[in-house]
Design a protein around this motif. Structure first.
Motif, short mmCIF file in Angstrom:
data_model
loop_
_atom_site.label_atom_id
_atom_site.label_comp_id
_atom_site.label_asym_id
_atom_site.label_seq_id
_atom_site.Cartn_x
_atom_site.Cartn_y
_atom_site.Cartn_z
N PRO A 74 0.69 -1.15 0.01
CA PRO A 74 -0.13 -0.13 -0.08
C PRO A 74 0.83 1.23 -0.11
O PRO A 74 1.82 1.17 0.24
CB PRO A 74 -0.62 -0.09 1.42
N ASN A 75 0.22 2.35 -0.29
CA ASN A 75 0.73 3.74 -0.26
C ASN A 75 0.01 4.50 0.44
O ASN A 75 -1.27 4.00 0.85
CB ASN A 75 1.23 4.11 -1.65
N ALA A 76 0.27 5.78 0.47
CA ALA A 76 -0.69 6.89 1.26
C ALA A 76 -2.09 6.85 0.68
O ALA A 76 -2.87 6.78 1.31
CB ALA A 76 -0.20 8.31 1.16
N ALA A 77 -2.21 6.68 -0.74
CA ALA A 77 -3.44 6.67 -1.30
C ALA A 77 -4.54 5.61 -0.95
O ALA A 77 -5.68 5.31 -0.92
CB ALA A 77 -3.43 7.13 -2.69
N THR A 78 -3.62 4.07 -0.83
CA THR A 78 -4.41 3.08 -0.94
C THR A 78 -4.53 2.49 0.50
O THR A 78 -5.09 1.32 0.47
CB THR A 78 -3.82 2.15 -1.76
N ARG A 79 -3.82 2.94 1.48
CA ARG A 79 -3.65 2.44 2.69
C ARG A 79 -5.09 2.42 3.37
O ARG A 79 -5.53 1.54 4.28
CB ARG A 79 -2.72 3.44 3.81
N PRO A 80 -6.05 3.37 3.16
CA PRO A 80 -7.46 2.92 3.72
C PRO A 80 -8.18 1.71 3.36
O PRO A 80 -8.78 1.13 4.24
CB PRO A 80 -8.22 4.17 3.05
N GLU A 83 -6.17 -0.48 5.95
CA GLU A 83 -6.69 -0.17 7.17
C GLU A 83 -8.29 -0.86 7.39
O GLU A 83 -8.50 -1.55 8.39
CB GLU A 83 -6.93 1.27 7.48
N ALA A 84 -9.05 -0.81 6.40
CA ALA A 84 -10.38 -1.40 6.22
C ALA A 84 -10.34 -2.88 6.33
O ALA A 84 -11.10 -3.48 7.27
CB ALA A 84 -11.11 -0.89 4.96
N ASP A 117 -6.09 -10.58 6.47
CA ASP A 117 -7.28 -9.64 7.43
C ASP A 117 -6.56 -8.86 8.37
O ASP A 117 -7.36 -8.31 9.21
CB ASP A 117 -8.19 -10.74 7.84
N ASP A 118 -5.31 -9.02 8.46
CA ASP A 118 -4.47 -7.94 9.48
C ASP A 118 -4.09 -6.75 8.72
O ASP A 118 -3.35 -5.91 9.18
CB ASP A 118 -3.38 -8.67 10.06
N GLY A 119 -4.37 -6.67 7.39
CA GLY A 119 -3.91 -5.44 6.59
C GLY A 119 -2.54 -5.73 5.98
O GLY A 119 -2.19 -4.67 5.06
N GLU A 120 -2.03 -6.81 6.05
CA GLU A 120 -0.57 -6.90 5.73
C GLU A 120 -0.50 -7.67 4.28
O GLU A 120 -1.41 -8.53 4.05
CB GLU A 120 0.35 -7.92 6.68
N VAL A 121 0.32 -7.40 3.21
CA VAL A 121 0.25 -7.96 2.09
C VAL A 121 1.02 -9.46 2.28
O VAL A 121 2.04 -9.54 2.61
CB VAL A 121 1.18 -7.17 1.03
N LEU A 122 0.16 -10.35 1.68
CA LEU A 122 0.77 -11.92 2.04
C LEU A 122 1.52 -11.83 0.84
O LEU A 122 2.30 -13.11 0.73
CB LEU A 122 -0.47 -12.57 1.86
#
Length: 307
Positions: A74-80, A83-84, A117-122
């Motif tokens: 993610p980057n600043a634009a896609t982090r939402p 986070e979701a 589901d923890d928001g981390e890239v697998l």
């Protein structure tokens, strides 16, 4: 104990060329929220979900071209979005244009990331079967993916998500039997596929009535022949003058479409996938360990490298 994984295909309607990342990401977050509210634990978004399908144009300005890619995810634009995912406890796969460094130069790929589901890239997948051309061709629908993307260099990786083996693919990949077979040989139980597919092709107008049939046919065959659950997700509708098919669907290992989108707009399709059905289908029709010696195939593919 029975194994289930509730899947969601988060189809989007058209995305305008002028749309900014914030507007698009907000739409995707809303779809993810809808999927989670229906009990989904893993969702798939379309190919190039963060932009319009820009390969339909011949673009000369390199700065403009770069604007359609992410140099990090993610980057600043896609982090939402990530986070979701963490807040909702739902994983997702997302297609986007990627700029990466390799062999001392910038490379451009048509990429899909799998987020836990923890928001981390697998992990990531880069599209292998890149269609179209590098220059417009007379009498052919302008489709310049080979101008803007090079074939992926990651093979067909398979990732673990909540104890389920998940593979990824993008658009034209779904039409090739090798895609599903490589994923199956890697242990995949679920394949997540995003696509952007024109309704009409200038080079084959007589086949227009078969476009949706040919969309579903390889996903159903791939699911059946490789005993996988397949979730295919479209960007659909009239986008910048080009009609894109919808038909987002979830396909069972029996080859049946278990759930399907009915619109060409933003729509969430959800189905509770019975993972034990995979073993049933393998016992009935495709006992690979008995008949096909998958370990030997893996050895051959490892020696050959990525296809």
């Amino acid at each position: 104990m029975a194994r289930h994984l509730t899947l969601a295909a988060c189809q989007t309607g058209p995305i305008a060329r002028s749309a900014g990342r914030r507007e698009i990401v907000d739409r995707l977050v809303h779809l993810l929220e809808e999927a989670a509210s229906q009990g989904a634990s893993l969702a798939v978004f379309p190919e190039l979900a963060l932009t319009t399908f820009f390969p339909r144009w011949l673009i000369e300005d390199e700065a403009e071209i770069d604007g359609f890619y992410e140099d990090a995810f993610p980057n600043a634009a896609t982090r939402p979005l990530t986070e979701a995912a963490r807040k909702l406890r739902i994983g997702f796969a997302l297609g986007y244009g990627e700029i990466a460094q390799g062999d001392g130069r910038r490379r451009r790929y048509n990429t899909m990331a799998l987020v836990g589901d923890d928001g981390e890239v697998l992990g990531r997948y880069r599209k292998m079967h890149v269609p179209g051309s590098e220059e417009p061709e007379e009498g052919t629908t302008v489709h310049l993916e080979r101008r803007y993307f090079e074939p992926g260099d990651l093979g067909f990786p398979v990732f673990d998500y909540r104890g389920t083996r998940v593979g990824l693919a993008l658009c034209n990949d779904r039409r090739w039997p090798e895609t599903y077979r490589m994923l199956m040989l890697g242990g995949a139980e679920v394949a997540l596929i995003g696509y952007n597919t024109p309704l009409l092709l200038d080079e084959a107008p007589a086949l227009a009535h078969l476009r949706m049939f040919h969309n579903h046919l390889p996903m159903q065959a791939g699911a059946y022949q490789n005993t996988l659950w397949v979730a295919g997700c479209a960007k659909a509708g009239l986008e910048e003058g080009q009609a894109l098919i919808g038909g987002s669907c979830i396909v069972a290992p029996t080859g049946e479409i278990a759930a399907q989108a009915m619109s060409v707009g933003d729509e969430v399709v959800v189905h509770r996938a019975d993972l034990d059905l995979i073993d049933t289908c393998r016992r009935v029709n495709f006992d690979f360990d008995r008949y096909r010696r998958p370990a030997a195939y893996r050895m051959i593919s490892e020696r050959a490298g990525p296809v």
